[in-house]
Design a protein around this motif. Structure first.
Motif, PDB file in Angstrom:
ATOM      1  N   SER A 328      73.875  42.935  25.367  1.00 16.44           N
ATOM      2  CA  SER A 328      72.824  42.227  26.114  1.00 16.44           C
ATOM      3  C   SER A 328      73.166  40.786  26.434  1.00 16.44           C
ATOM      4  N   VAL A 329      74.426  40.387  26.321  1.00 12.30           N
ATOM      5  CA  VAL A 329      74.737  38.973  26.530  1.00 12.30           C
ATOM      6  C   VAL A 329      74.384  38.516  27.944  1.00 12.30           C
ATOM      7  N   GLN A 330      74.406  39.422  28.909  1.00 12.59           N
ATOM      8  CA  GLN A 330      74.078  39.056  30.289  1.00 12.59           C
ATOM      9  C   GLN A 330      72.578  39.013  30.530  1.00 12.59           C
ATOM     10  N   LEU A 331      71.800  39.681  29.692  1.00 10.71           N
ATOM     11  CA  LEU A 331      70.376  39.865  29.973  1.00 10.71           C
ATOM     12  C   LEU A 331      69.449  39.076  29.056  1.00 10.71           C
ATOM     13  N   GLY A 332      69.998  38.413  28.049  1.00 11.28           N
ATOM     14  CA  GLY A 332      69.142  37.768  27.062  1.00 11.28           C
ATOM     15  C   GLY A 332      68.180  36.752  27.653  1.00 11.28           C
ATOM     16  N   LEU A 333      68.663  35.927  28.582  1.00 10.06           N
ATOM     17  CA  LEU A 333      67.800  34.887  29.157  1.00 10.06           C
ATOM     18  C   LEU A 333      66.614  35.486  29.906  1.00 10.06           C
ATOM     19  N   PRO A 334      66.803  36.383  30.869  1.00  7.97           N
ATOM     20  CA  PRO A 334      65.620  36.938  31.539  1.00  7.97           C
ATOM     21  C   PRO A 334      64.746  37.789  30.630  1.00  7.97           C
ATOM     22  N   VAL A 335      65.344  38.488  29.671  1.00  7.53           N
ATOM     23  CA  VAL A 335      64.526  39.271  28.733  1.00  7.53           C
ATOM     24  C   VAL A 335      63.581  38.361  27.961  1.00  7.53           C
ATOM     25  N   ILE A 336      64.120  37.272  27.403  1.00  4.85           N
ATOM     26  CA  ILE A 336      63.289  36.368  26.614  1.00  4.85           C
ATOM     27  C   ILE A 336      62.318  35.594  27.503  1.00  4.85           C
ATOM     28  N   TRP A 337      62.767  35.147  28.678  1.00  2.00           N
ATOM     29  CA  TRP A 337      61.868  34.406  29.550  1.00  2.00           C
ATOM     30  C   TRP A 337      60.702  35.275  30.002  1.00  2.00           C
ATOM     31  N   THR A 338      60.967  36.535  30.322  1.00  6.11           N
ATOM     32  CA  THR A 338      59.901  37.441  30.759  1.00  6.11           C
ATOM     33  C   THR A 338      58.824  37.558  29.689  1.00  6.11           C
ATOM     34  N   ALA A 339      59.248  37.731  28.438  1.00  8.16           N
ATOM     35  CA  ALA A 339      58.279  37.868  27.347  1.00  8.16           C
ATOM     36  C   ALA A 339      57.653  36.535  26.970  1.00  8.16           C
ATOM     37  N   PHE A 381      68.537  28.319  37.477  1.00 10.09           N
ATOM     38  CA  PHE A 381      67.780  29.494  37.050  1.00 10.09           C
ATOM     39  C   PHE A 381      66.475  29.560  37.813  1.00 10.09           C
ATOM     40  N   ASP A 382      66.265  30.641  38.531  1.00 11.07           N
ATOM     41  CA  ASP A 382      65.028  30.852  39.285  1.00 11.07           C
ATOM     42  C   ASP A 382      64.043  31.597  38.397  1.00 11.07           C
ATOM     43  N   PRO A 383      63.094  30.898  37.791  1.00 11.73           N
ATOM     44  CA  PRO A 383      62.226  31.551  36.813  1.00 11.73           C
ATOM     45  C   PRO A 383      61.185  32.470  37.420  1.00 11.73           C
ATOM     46  N   ASP A 384      60.986  32.386  38.709  1.00 15.56           N
ATOM     47  CA  ASP A 384      59.936  33.175  39.353  1.00 15.56           C
ATOM     48  C   ASP A 384      60.457  34.444  40.021  1.00 15.56           C
ATOM     49  N   ALA A 385      61.753  34.516  40.247  1.00 19.10           N
ATOM     50  CA  ALA A 385      62.333  35.707  40.878  1.00 19.10           C
ATOM     51  C   ALA A 385      62.333  36.868  39.900  1.00 19.10           C
ATOM     52  N   ALA A 386      62.138  38.060  40.411  1.00 21.09           N
ATOM     53  CA  ALA A 386      62.133  39.259  39.573  1.00 21.09           C
ATOM     54  C   ALA A 386      63.225  40.215  40.038  1.00 21.09           C
ATOM     55  N   PHE A 387      63.704  41.039  39.115  1.00 18.72           N
ATOM     56  CA  PHE A 387      64.704  42.046  39.452  1.00 18.72           C
ATOM     57  C   PHE A 387      64.572  43.223  38.501  1.00 18.72           C
ATOM     58  N   GLU A 388      65.064  44.363  38.945  1.00 20.65           N
ATOM     59  CA  GLU A 388      65.102  45.553  38.103  1.00 20.65           C
ATOM     60  C   GLU A 388      66.496  45.704  37.522  1.00 20.65           C
ATOM     61  N   VAL A 389      66.583  45.927  36.238  1.00 20.10           N
ATOM     62  CA  VAL A 389      67.880  46.026  35.568  1.00 20.10           C
ATOM     63  C   VAL A 389      68.588  47.308  36.011  1.00 20.10           C
ATOM     64  N   ASP A 390      69.729  47.109  36.654  1.00 17.77           N
ATOM     65  CA  ASP A 390      70.581  48.211  37.086  1.00 17.77           C
ATOM     66  C   ASP A 390      71.876  48.112  36.279  1.00 17.77           C
ATOM     67  N   PRO A 391      72.131  49.042  35.364  1.00 20.11           N
ATOM     68  CA  PRO A 391      73.335  48.945  34.529  1.00 20.11           C
ATOM     69  C   PRO A 391      74.614  48.803  35.340  1.00 20.11           C
ATOM     70  N   HIS A 396      79.275  43.773  31.696  1.00 14.87           N
ATOM     71  CA  HIS A 396      79.755  44.387  30.466  1.00 14.87           C
ATOM     72  C   HIS A 396      80.738  45.508  30.807  1.00 14.87           C
ATOM     73  N   ARG A 397      81.737  45.699  29.956  1.00 14.42           N
ATOM     74  CA  ARG A 397      82.722  46.751  30.248  1.00 14.42           C
ATOM     75  C   ARG A 397      82.058  48.119  30.344  1.00 14.42           C
ATOM     76  N   ASN A 398      81.076  48.363  29.489  1.00 25.36           N
ATOM     77  CA  ASN A 398      80.389  49.656  29.483  1.00 25.36           C
ATOM     78  C   ASN A 398      78.905  49.434  29.766  1.00 25.36           C
ATOM     79  N   TYR A 403      67.604  48.202  28.390  1.00 19.09           N
ATOM     80  CA  TYR A 403      66.752  47.540  29.374  1.00 19.09           C
ATOM     81  C   TYR A 403      66.855  48.163  30.761  1.00 19.09           C
ATOM     82  N   ALA A 404      67.612  49.223  30.913  1.00 21.27           N
ATOM     83  CA  ALA A 404      67.783  49.861  32.222  1.00 21.27           C
ATOM     84  C   ALA A 404      66.422  50.219  32.820  1.00 21.27           C
ATOM     85  N   GLY A 405      66.240  49.825  34.082  1.00 22.85           N
ATOM     86  CA  GLY A 405      65.006  50.133  34.789  1.00 22.85           C
ATOM     87  C   GLY A 405      63.868  49.162  34.549  1.00 22.85           C
TER      88      GLY A 405
END
Length: 436
Positions: A328-339, A381-391, A396-398, A403-405
């Motif tokens: 999750s190194v790529q997703l930690g910031l939006p995951v935590i900001w969302t919550a 960092f655009d805090p208001d933009a939203a996106f759907e997690v697409d693996p 990440h290599r794999n 968080y998919a979807g």
């Protein structure tokens, strides 16, 4: 004349969000001024309402290279980090081969990483049975401290230490020790099952409580610093609070998955959710959030622990057989900001948890903050933009993620490392060593 000026009406400086202009010369920030200050510069970028944050510092990343590069690697892990607004990582001493338990192994890992890193990289050493005499030399070589497991690590070349061995390791070197705190006496072998509840029952909260008590006792008798890794069980928080009140040098971190995922919502066979210690229920997550807000938990870090899709055993959905770890190194910031935004926290809180305090933990005085003299590690960092997690869009290599979807808020637009834009084709990261 500055090389670069970045202006944002939402700059996070000194624990608050305000309009500011940040001037950079060479690799460092030279001034933080009012948003409309007149500053001569070679390049100027006005971000408007896009936020300007310090680069995040992730002190808990498993890169796995060399030896298990098919799981991850320095090139992919650091590209993913930069895409997620992380400009500094500290790599854990295991799952690479050899593990970083002596100076020779550290040099092998550095050689493997050389020329591949897109962000700055430091290294933890490892404390395992029998290597206490190697720890002072490894510390002198620049590692940030030492990781120890109190339960099976999952890989045979990095065995756990007993409580007595942990005390011996702490006495061998005056260093920060970061501890995976689960007590083997409270764990049981999980039966083959696709039910997440069965896996969760095999790693009860009591295992964390007992191991945290052991780590606190070791810190108390030695006077050394101990940091509890990836705290999952909120019921252990009173132990940490009491120890801190008594002057014991103990701190704790948690991870995005423990703060945002709920055991009740994990489908059968969804082994991408498996990690150790496990994800617990929503009430437990609420208690972790309160401890984070109160400062009892100091950091939020990824515990990025990837593997190949085959090792996750989605073919059978067997939690007992699957590798435990979340990438999750790529997703930690939006995951935590969302919550965080849903709970009434601001960007300054997220920066505190994911940049300033991890930098402070590791003693990185030039990282994790926007201030004159600090490294010009910055994130638009655009805090208001939203996106759907697409693996498929992850670096990440794999591309395996729980968080998919999910729809998340917060998009990293640009990352600067020491004043230069991070790109996928040029690896400009540097090795970091413990200061002092």
């Amino acid at each position: 004349m500055a090389d670069l000026v970045l202006r944002s009406r939402r700059t996070v400086v000194d624990g608050a969000q305000r309009p500011a202009a940040v001037a950079v010369t060479g690799s460092r920030i030279v001034s933080v001024s009012s948003y409309d200050a007149a500053i001569e510069a070679t390049e100027e970028i006005d971000l408007g309402d896009t936020a300007l944050l310090p680069g995040l510092v992730d002190t808990h990343v498993h890169v796995n290279e060399p030896g298990r590069t098919e799981w991850e690697g320095f090139a992919t892990a650091t590209r993913a980090a930069a895409a997620g607004g992380v400009t500094t990582i500290i790599d854990m001493p295991l799952n690479s081969l050899p593990p970083t338990v002596d100076v020779e192994a550290l040099r092998i890992k550095q050689a493997a990483a050389c020329g591949q890193i897109h962000v700055d990289v430091g290294f933890w050493g490892g404390a395992i049975p029998g290597n206490a005499s190697a720890l002072p030399g490894l510390h002198d070589a620049g590692v940030f401290g030492f990781k120890a497991f109190l339960a099976d690590s999952g890989v045979p070349e990095f065995p756990p230490v007993s409580p007595a061995e942990l005390v011996s390791a702490l006495r061998a070197v005056d260093a920060l020790f970061v501890v995976h705190a689960e007590d083997p006496g409270h764990l049981r072998d999980a039966a083959s099952s696709a039910a997440y509840a069965d896996f969760l029952a095999s790693r009860p909260a009591a295992a964390e409580h007992a191991a945290i008590a052991t780590a606190i006792d070791a810190a108390r008798v030695t006077g050394r610093r101990v940091h509890i890794l990836h705290l999952s069980a909120a019921g252990a928080l009173p132990l940490i609070a009491e120890a801190k009140a008594q002057g014991v040098r103990v701190t704790a971190e948690t991870c995005p998955h423990y703060l945002t995922l709920d055991a009740a919502g994990i489908p059968d066979g969804a082994t991408e959710f498996k990690c150790c210690p496990p994800i617990r229920d929503a009430a437990n997550a609420d208690a972790l959030w309160r401890a984070l807000a109160d400062g009892l938990i100091t950091c939020v870090v990824s515990d990025h622990s990837p593997c190949t899709p085959e090792l996750k055993r989605r073919d059978t959905g067997d939690f007992a057989a699957a590798w435990g770890g979340i990438a999750s190194v790529q997703l930690g910031l939006p995951v935590i900001w969302t919550a965080a935004r849903e709970r009434g926290h601001g960007l300054a809180d997220v920066v505190e948890w994911m940049a300033r305090r991890p930098a402070e933990l590791a003693g990185l005085t030039g990282k994790g903050r926007i201030a004159p003299g600090a490294d010009a590690d910055l994130v638009a960092f655009d805090p208001d933009a939203a996106f759907e997690v697409d693996p498929r869009r992850l670096h990440h290599r794999n591309p395996v993620t729980p968080y998919a979807g999910r729809v998340l808020h917060g998009v990293v637009r640009t990352t600067w490392l020491r004043g230069r834009t991070v790109t996928t084709d040029q690896a400009r990261g540097r090795f970091l060593a413990r200061e002092g």
